[in-house]
Design an enzyme around this catalytic site. Structure first.
Site, PDB file in Angstrom:
ATOM      1  N   GLU A  90      10.906 -32.911 -42.439  1.00  0.00           N
ATOM      2  CA  GLU A  90      10.037 -32.879 -41.262  1.00  0.00           C
ATOM      3  C   GLU A  90       9.839 -31.470 -40.712  1.00  0.00           C
ATOM      4  OE1 GLU A  90       8.242 -35.130 -39.965  1.00  0.00           O
ATOM      5  OE2 GLU A  90       8.973 -36.931 -40.967  1.00  0.00           O
ATOM      6  N   GLU A 121      28.929 -40.504 -54.993  1.00  0.00           N
ATOM      7  CA  GLU A 121      29.640 -39.920 -53.848  1.00  0.00           C
ATOM      8  C   GLU A 121      31.095 -39.600 -54.159  1.00  0.00           C
ATOM      9  OE1 GLU A 121      31.593 -43.201 -51.035  1.00  0.00           O
ATOM     10  OE2 GLU A 121      29.417 -43.088 -50.821  1.00  0.00           O
TER      11      GLU A 121
END
Length: 304
Positions: A90, A121
């Site tokens: 953004e 992960e």
């Protein structure tokens, strides 16, 4: 870590505890259920409020990095990684900055944005490797994100960044986490047990989003990417944003639509430049020079 040890570790984490306020959610009506969720969500901004000093400290480090040619890099797995990528993506349209200035890295790469990647992960070395792949350096700031505070992938990245002498920040929802022990700045948003036990995409994820909003918004404001509360660096890349740029120029200068549109055309859709031209009554070249002399900070340029 063995399965037994992992189970023991998880059982001690706040984010893995059962929430006494949601024990009967499978017996509730739709309205009753969303009321429970909403009530729990109200705790999130209060938890974030307790971390404002640490968040502000991180902002100051990020601003310093930006001013010295460094970057802000987010890293996480699953929801945490996705939120980092979201916030980073953004920044270019909102602040008119390079996509390299704020970088989001997720365990498992691009595919992990939409699909779970088994075991991604758990790889400590991959966290380090992914930072090396983006040429992470001492000038950059690393923000490691994981609700548990123990994700190996993120820990590997934090340890590598720390070894380089870079600023390290952790965001977790469990106190005294492994990540917090490594990071220079630990932001622990203790939101309590989730409505759905262990579903840290809920309150923990919401807290992460609030913190990330603060980190980038405050940092960009402090390096001059806004004027008052207007997004003067907005990239007018579509019809909505072109209309927003016109509105921003009109609000900042109190000019009419025609003046705003004509000046934006001369300024090549650069709202900040158009505002500078109008308020300083100068041509494009002079306005550009004034902004450049004040490192793009519109308010400072106008004060001279």
């Amino acid at each position: 870590m063995s399965e037994k040890n992992l189970l023991t570790a998880l059982s001690k984490m706040i984010t893995e505890q059962r929430n006494p306020n949601s024990m009967n959610i499978d017996q509730l009506s739709a309205l009753e259920l969303v009321k429970v969720i909403n009530q729990e969500d109200k705790q999130v901004p209060l938890a974030v409020e307790k971390c404002l000093a640490q968040i502000a400290q991180a902002v100051e480090k990020i601003v310093q990095a930006f001013q010295n040619g460094g970057r802000l890099v987010y890293i996480g797995a699953g929801t945490s990684g996705r939120l980092g990528v979201l916030d980073a993506s953004e920044c270019p349209p909102t602040y008119g900055v390079s996509s390299e200035m704020v970088v989001g890295i997720i365990a498992g790469g691009e595919r992990a944005l939409r699909h779970p990647i088994e075991g991604a992960e758990d790889n400590t070395e991959q966290g380090k490797a992914d930072l090396q792949a983006v040429n992470f350096s001492q000038k950059d700031v690393l923000v490691g994100i994981a609700a548990s505070g123990r994700t190996p992938y993120v820990i590997g990245a934090l340890e590598y960044a720390k070894s380089l002498g870079a600023t390290t920040v952790s965001i977790a929802s469990n106190p005294n986490s492994a990540m917090a022990q490594i990071a220079e700045i630990a932001i622990d948003t203790i939101v309590g047990p989730e409505v759905l036990t262990g579903s840290s995409r809920m309150k923990s994820g919401t807290a992460q989003k609030l913190v990330l909003n603060m980190l980038t918004t405050a940092s960009m404001v402090m390096i001059g990417k806004c004027y008052s509360n207007l997004m003067v660096n907005v990239q007018a890349s579509n019809e909505k944003l072109k209309a927003r740029a016109i509105k921003i120029v009109m609000e900042a200068t109190e000019c009419d639509r025609t003046v705003a549109e004509n000046t934006l055309k001369i300024a090549e859709n650069n709202a900040k430049l158009a505002i500078m031209m109008i308020l300083s009554d100068s041509d494009k070249t002079t306005a550009e020079q004034l902004l450049a002399a004040h490192h793009g900070k519109l308010r400072q340029a106008l004060a001279k």
